[in-house]
Design an enzyme around this catalytic site. Structure first.
Site, PDB file in Angstrom:
ATOM      1  CB  SER A  34      -1.091   0.197   1.380  1.00  0.00           C
ATOM      2  OG  SER A  34      -1.472   1.281   1.764  1.00  0.00           O
TER       3      SER A  34
ATOM      4  CE  LYS B  65     -12.508  -1.246   0.674  1.00  0.00           C
ATOM      5  NZ  LYS B  65     -10.720  -1.420  -0.557  1.00  0.00           N
TER       6      LYS B  65
ATOM      7  CE1 TYR C  95      -4.668  -1.657   4.743  1.00  0.00           C
ATOM      8  CE2 TYR C  95      -3.511   0.387   4.059  1.00  0.00           C
ATOM      9  CZ  TYR C  95      -4.376  -1.072   3.949  1.00  0.00           C
ATOM     10  OH  TYR C  95      -4.209  -1.288   2.453  1.00  0.00           O
TER      11      TYR C  95
END
Ligand SMILES: NC(=O)c1ccc[n+]([C@@H]2O[C@H](COP(=O)([O-])OP(=O)(O)OC[C@H]3O[C@@H](n4cnc5c(N)ncnc54)[C@H](O)[C@@H]3O)[C@@H](O)[C@H]2O)c1
Length: 312
Positions: A117, A181, A142
């Site tokens: 990411s 989401k 994350y």
């Protein structure tokens, strides 16, 4: 490719990827793994392969798949709600899931493409372009887990120099099959939904923060291409264009035929990336990847799909 494995296939990117792989390799056996913690079966309409309902961090990979040698593994499964701050849960499920996958794939050195990411870059200074050799600066757990995936992938490739393990640092992905989401869906989808309801689109004050918004069709193209990368590596996966929220609203207005002014609200986040922008040089030079959808084209295509004027 005859045998393909995709994790996180009920999710946004995983489902777009799985359905594209099925289209490109109609004869292949496609096995997918997902535990539906954020994904939805609705994303897999038309999927003809085998669905394994399991958590990748708790699955007994060898028992499940015996010694089946996959031709490629695409690893998309991850807790993706970046506001989920349970440090142990995020780290266990994201990191240990990848560790188990690597252990399973090591004997056959199956090529792996995994989702890293742009969050690994953390909070860059304004107008900084993100390059793969920039040191990681994760601002939340994350992002920390994604840095660990990069570390694990690099270590496995160092131990097995011909093993092709490719990490893709996805930037802000948008496109069809993301409504499940909800609050974690792309800003483009959030703003579209507000504007369709006749509301003014809400963005943080000024609206001039820029993001590298990358269309899921380009993400799928690079993800599939990365399975044929010549060697282990980490690549950015963005559009290569930094686009502001104000510019995005202008494009949505253009495509929807509306004229809604932004509604500027205060930013409650202490850690907020002011600017993300993928340097796409490495993916272009080493993999020949040139994104086909700069934001203006991606938004137009996506709005046409959301409006039912085009198939996903
Ligand atoms: N969408 C983005 O903008 C973006 C940006 C950067 C990185 N990524 C990464 O791309 C990948 C796909 O993200 P997405 O946007 O499609 O999110 P998503 O939430 O729609 O998909 C994730 C999928 O993984 C599944 N999953 C999660 N943990 C699992 C586990 N332990 N075992 C089995 N299944 C599990 C979920 O049920 C879901 O179907 C993720 O790894 C994410 O971190 C996405």
């Amino acid at each position: 490719m005859k045998n393909i494995l995709v994790t996180g296939a009920a999710g946004f990117i995983g489902s777009n990827l799985t359905l594209k792989l099925q289209e490109l390799h109609p004869e292949a056996r496609i096995v997918v793994v997902d535990d539906f913690r954020s994904g939805s079966f609705k994303n897999l309409q038309g999927f003809k392969g085998d669905f394994v309902a399991a958590d990748v961090s708790r699955l007994d990979w060898h028992k499940q798949f015996k010694d089946l040698a996959f031709d490629a593994i695409f690893h998309e499964a991850s807790i993706t709600d970046t506001t989920e701050h349970g440090q142990f849960l995020q780290s266990h499920d994201n990191i240990e899931g990848f560790r188990k996958l690597l252990e399973f794939a090591e004997p056959h050195q199956t090529p792996i493409v995994y989702a890293s990411s742009a969050a690994t870059y953390g909070i860059s200074s304004t107008a900084e372009v993100n390059r793969e050799d920039q040191p990681p600066a994760p601002a939340n757990v994350y992002a920390f887990t994604k840095v660990q995936l990069d570390n694990l992938g690099r270590a496995a490739a160092r131990k097995n120099p011909s093993w092709r393990i490719v990490g893709l640092r996805y930037f802000n992905v948008y496109g069809p099959r993301e409504p499940h989401k909800m609050a974690a869906a792309s800003m483009i989808f959030q703003l579209y939904t507000q504007m369709k309801a006749g509301k003014r689109p809400r963005v943080f004050r000024g609206g001039e923060h820029k993001r590298d918004f990358v269309y899921v069709k380009d993400v799928v193209t690079l993800t599939i291409r990365a399975a044929s990368a010549p060697k282990a590596a980490i690549y950015n996966c963005g559009s290569g264009v930094a686009f502001s929220f104000n510019e995005m609203i202008a494009e949505l207005n253009k495509n929807l035929g509306t004229n809604l002014e932004p509604d500027y609200i205060d930013n409650p986040y202490a850690f907020y990336q002011p600017h993300t922008e993928a340097d796409m040089t490495k993916a272009r030079v080493e993999l020949g990847h040139v994104p086909a959808f700069p934001p203006v084209l991606g938004i137009a295509d996506y709005v046409a799909i959301l409006e039912g004027k085009r198939a996903a």
